[in-house]
Design a protein around this motif. Structure first.
Motif, PDB file in Angstrom:
ATOM      1  N   MET A   7       0.841  -1.198   0.000  1.00 57.69           N
ATOM      2  CA  MET A   7       0.000   0.000   0.000  1.00 57.69           C
ATOM      3  C   MET A   7       0.880   1.253   0.000  1.00 57.69           C
ATOM      4  SD  MET A   7      -3.123   1.212   2.519  1.00 57.69           S
ATOM      5  CE  MET A   7      -2.257   0.744   3.980  1.00 57.69           C
ATOM      6  N   ALA A   8       1.936   1.236   0.795  1.00 54.31           N
ATOM      7  CA  ALA A   8       2.850   2.380   0.829  1.00 54.31           C
ATOM      8  C   ALA A   8       3.503   2.593  -0.534  1.00 54.31           C
ATOM      9  CB  ALA A   8       3.914   2.172   1.906  1.00 54.31           C
ATOM     10  N   ILE A   9       3.885   1.521  -1.177  1.00 56.75           N
ATOM     11  CA  ILE A   9       4.498   1.633  -2.505  1.00 56.75           C
ATOM     12  C   ILE A   9       3.497   2.217  -3.498  1.00 56.75           C
ATOM     13  CG2 ILE A   9       5.415   0.274  -4.441  1.00 56.75           C
ATOM     14  CD1 ILE A   9       6.799  -1.490  -2.265  1.00 56.75           C
ATOM     15  N   GLN A  10       2.249   1.839  -3.361  1.00 59.02           N
ATOM     16  CA  GLN A  10       1.211   2.424  -4.222  1.00 59.02           C
ATOM     17  C   GLN A  10       1.075   3.925  -3.969  1.00 59.02           C
ATOM     18  OE1 GLN A  10      -0.353   0.894  -6.789  1.00 59.02           O
ATOM     19  NE2 GLN A  10       1.034  -0.788  -6.295  1.00 59.02           N
ATOM     20  N   TYR A  11       1.140   4.325  -2.702  1.00 54.35           N
ATOM     21  CA  TYR A  11       1.108   5.755  -2.388  1.00 54.35           C
ATOM     22  C   TYR A  11       2.285   6.477  -3.043  1.00 54.35           C
ATOM     23  CZ  TYR A  11      -2.622   5.719   1.164  1.00 54.35           C
ATOM     24  OH  TYR A  11      -3.819   5.642   1.821  1.00 54.35           O
ATOM     25  N   ILE A  12       3.431   5.845  -3.012  1.00 50.79           N
ATOM     26  CA  ILE A  12       4.610   6.450  -3.656  1.00 50.79           C
ATOM     27  C   ILE A  12       4.332   6.627  -5.147  1.00 50.79           C
ATOM     28  CG2 ILE A  12       7.040   6.131  -4.259  1.00 50.79           C
ATOM     29  CD1 ILE A  12       7.277   4.587  -1.526  1.00 50.79           C
ATOM     30  N   GLY A  13       3.769   5.594  -5.763  1.00 51.09           N
ATOM     31  CA  GLY A  13       3.432   5.655  -7.184  1.00 51.09           C
ATOM     32  C   GLY A  13       2.454   6.770  -7.510  1.00 51.09           C
ATOM     33  N   LEU A  14       1.612   7.109  -6.541  1.00 48.02           N
ATOM     34  CA  LEU A  14       0.641   8.206  -6.719  1.00 48.02           C
ATOM     35  C   LEU A  14       1.204   9.544  -6.262  1.00 48.02           C
ATOM     36  CD1 LEU A  14      -2.524   6.323  -5.409  1.00 48.02           C
ATOM     37  CD2 LEU A  14      -1.981   6.902  -7.804  1.00 48.02           C
ATOM     38  N   ASP A  15       2.502   9.554  -5.949  1.00 52.27           N
ATOM     39  CA  ASP A  15       3.207  10.745  -5.471  1.00 52.27           C
ATOM     40  C   ASP A  15       2.600  11.297  -4.177  1.00 52.27           C
ATOM     41  OD1 ASP A  15       5.398  12.434  -5.676  1.00 52.27           O
ATOM     42  OD2 ASP A  15       4.224  14.010  -6.646  1.00 52.27           O
ATOM     43  N   GLN A  16       2.167  10.378  -3.331  1.00 51.07           N
ATOM     44  CA  GLN A  16       1.638  10.734  -2.016  1.00 51.07           C
ATOM     45  C   GLN A  16       2.629  10.226  -0.957  1.00 51.07           C
ATOM     46  OE1 GLN A  16      -2.344   9.111  -1.950  1.00 51.07           O
ATOM     47  NE2 GLN A  16      -3.132  10.769  -3.214  1.00 51.07           N
TER      48      GLN A  16
END
Length: 178
Positions: A7-16
């Motif tokens: 989930m954190a990696i997905q946030y990174i991908g969304l620039d969050q």
């Protein structure tokens, strides 16, 4: 833990990154994680520009596994990123060397810190112990260049040559990779 990390990696991908760092930080602090997972979380936090949180997680890992040389080496790198003095960073990497005395990478890190402290001769001595005139066990081009500079400054041409040879073999192998 893996789903939280993803989930954190997905946030990174969304620039969050703020959300990602919060998830990673909570993950690192809240659970009983393996040393390997703590290292991943610490690395993730460092990668997204949160070295202070990364340090907190790596310290947790060090407390849980104080005889793990890799953790001490990583702690030294994180401390350096945080702007700690070379003396502080050197203490952590010296612990790594105590635990794994033949690991060349740790000695290269220590030598680099010693050079920053104007201890060139000590830097040479610490790497001379693991690099013979016939062999160097190292695959990192950056570390090999550091060794070459150290050996050149002391005019240890044999060790300098073995580092150049190793560097050439690594670069040649990289040329043929697809």
């Amino acid at each position: 833990p893996w789903s939280s990390r993803m989930m954190a990696i997905q946030y990174i991908g969304l620039d969050q990154r703020a959300e990602a760092s919060e998830v990673l930080h909570l993950l690192g602090l809240s659970s009983e994680l393996s040393t390997g997972m703590l290292r991943l979380v610490s690395h993730d936090l460092l990668t997204i520009g949160r070295p202070e949180l990364s340090a907190e997680i790596i310290w947790k890992a060090v407390r849980a596994d104080p005889n793990n040389a890799v953790l001490w080496h990583e702690l030294s790198a994180i401390q350096s990123t945080l702007g700690e003095s070379p003396e502080v960073c050197l203490q952590a990497v010296q612990r790594a060397i105590q635990l794994a005395p033949v690991t060349t990478e740790y000695r290269v890190t220590a030598a680099t810190l010693m050079i920053r402290l104007d201890q060139s001769r000590d830097a040479y001595e610490i790497v001379r112990q693991v690099v013979t005139p016939q062999h160097v066990e190292l695959d990192c081009p950056c570390c090999l260049w550091r060794l070459i500079c150290i050996f050149e400054s002391i005019e240890d041409h044999e060790r300098m040559s073995v580092c150049y040879d190793r560097l050439s073999r690594i670069e040649a192998a990289g040329t043929f990779k697809s």
